[in-house]
Design a protein around this motif. Structure first.
Motif, PDB file in Angstrom:
ATOM      1  N   ILE A 176       0.838  -1.185   0.000  1.00  0.00           N
ATOM      2  CA  ILE A 176       0.000   0.000   0.000  1.00  0.00           C
ATOM      3  C   ILE A 176       0.883   1.249   0.000  1.00  0.00           C
ATOM      4  CG2 ILE A 176      -1.946  -1.146   1.108  1.00  0.00           C
ATOM      5  CD1 ILE A 176      -1.167   0.199   3.744  1.00  0.00           C
ATOM      6  N   THR A 177       0.373   2.310  -0.589  1.00  0.00           N
ATOM      7  CA  THR A 177       1.066   3.598  -0.634  1.00  0.00           C
ATOM      8  C   THR A 177       0.066   4.699  -0.315  1.00  0.00           C
ATOM      9  OG1 THR A 177       0.628   3.797  -2.993  1.00  0.00           O
ATOM     10  CG2 THR A 177       2.756   2.837  -2.369  1.00  0.00           C
ATOM     11  N   ASN A 178       0.576   5.871  -0.020  1.00  0.00           N
ATOM     12  CA  ASN A 178      -0.273   7.050   0.211  1.00  0.00           C
ATOM     13  C   ASN A 178      -1.411   6.755   1.190  1.00  0.00           C
ATOM     14  OD1 ASN A 178       1.258   8.526  -1.704  1.00  0.00           O
ATOM     15  ND2 ASN A 178       0.069   7.608  -3.336  1.00  0.00           N
ATOM     16  N   THR A 179      -1.066   6.271   2.371  1.00  0.00           N
ATOM     17  CA  THR A 179      -2.103   5.865   3.319  1.00  0.00           C
ATOM     18  C   THR A 179      -3.014   7.029   3.696  1.00  0.00           C
ATOM     19  OG1 THR A 179      -0.549   6.116   5.167  1.00  0.00           O
ATOM     20  CG2 THR A 179      -0.832   3.901   4.251  1.00  0.00           C
ATOM     21  N   ALA A 180      -2.476   8.236   3.826  1.00  0.00           N
ATOM     22  CA  ALA A 180      -3.306   9.381   4.208  1.00  0.00           C
ATOM     23  C   ALA A 180      -4.339   9.694   3.127  1.00  0.00           C
ATOM     24  CB  ALA A 180      -2.441  10.603   4.487  1.00  0.00           C
ATOM     25  N   GLU A 181      -3.954   9.583   1.872  1.00  0.00           N
ATOM     26  CA  GLU A 181      -4.864   9.879   0.768  1.00  0.00           C
ATOM     27  C   GLU A 181      -5.884   8.766   0.555  1.00  0.00           C
ATOM     28  OE1 GLU A 181      -2.653  10.789  -2.784  1.00  0.00           O
ATOM     29  OE2 GLU A 181      -1.324  12.124  -1.677  1.00  0.00           O
ATOM     30  N   ASN A 182      -5.646   7.612   1.120  1.00  0.00           N
ATOM     31  CA  ASN A 182      -6.510   6.455   0.895  1.00  0.00           C
ATOM     32  C   ASN A 182      -7.281   6.028   2.140  1.00  0.00           C
ATOM     33  OD1 ASN A 182      -6.097   5.504  -1.966  1.00  0.00           O
ATOM     34  ND2 ASN A 182      -3.990   5.765  -1.288  1.00  0.00           N
ATOM     35  N   GLU A 183      -7.456   6.955   3.091  1.00  0.00           N
ATOM     36  CA  GLU A 183      -8.197   6.633   4.311  1.00  0.00           C
ATOM     37  C   GLU A 183      -9.575   6.087   3.950  1.00  0.00           C
ATOM     38  OE1 GLU A 183      -9.933   9.079   8.100  1.00  0.00           O
ATOM     39  OE2 GLU A 183      -7.905   9.577   7.441  1.00  0.00           O
ATOM     40  N   GLY A 184      -9.946   4.997   4.586  1.00  0.00           N
ATOM     41  CA  GLY A 184     -11.231   4.357   4.329  1.00  0.00           C
ATOM     42  C   GLY A 184     -11.192   3.289   3.243  1.00  0.00           C
ATOM     43  N   ARG A 185     -10.072   3.186   2.539  1.00  0.00           N
ATOM     44  CA  ARG A 185      -9.960   2.202   1.457  1.00  0.00           C
ATOM     45  C   ARG A 185      -9.737   0.805   2.039  1.00  0.00           C
ATOM     46  NH1 ARG A 185      -5.877   2.825  -3.683  1.00  0.00           N
ATOM     47  NH2 ARG A 185      -6.580   0.971  -4.800  1.00  0.00           N
TER      48      ARG A 185
END
Length: 62
Positions: A6-15
């Motif tokens: 996974i990458t960009n955890t902040a941008e993908n919150e809720g994914r």
């Protein structure tokens, strides 16, 4: 089984995410040190250190 990290955890919150052991959940908050929460489907929330991203993949990318 290799899963894409996974990458960009902040941008993908809720994914939706899946751990390499097969457990599933969704991304919660990302913190200033790049650690991140995973809210597992069983209701448990665990905070992981940034290097642990390699053990998770996005559920829709398998």
């Amino acid at each position: 089984m290799m899963i894409p990290m996974i990458t960009n955890t902040a941008e993908n919150e809720g994914r939706a995410v899946v751990h390499e052991d097969g457990s599933t959940g969704k991304l919660g908050k990302t913190f200033a040190d790049e650690s991140f929460e995973v809210i597992f489907d069983d209701g448990e929330t665990i905070t992981f250190a940034e290097p642990d991203r390699e053990f998770f993949g996005y559920a829709d990318e398998h």
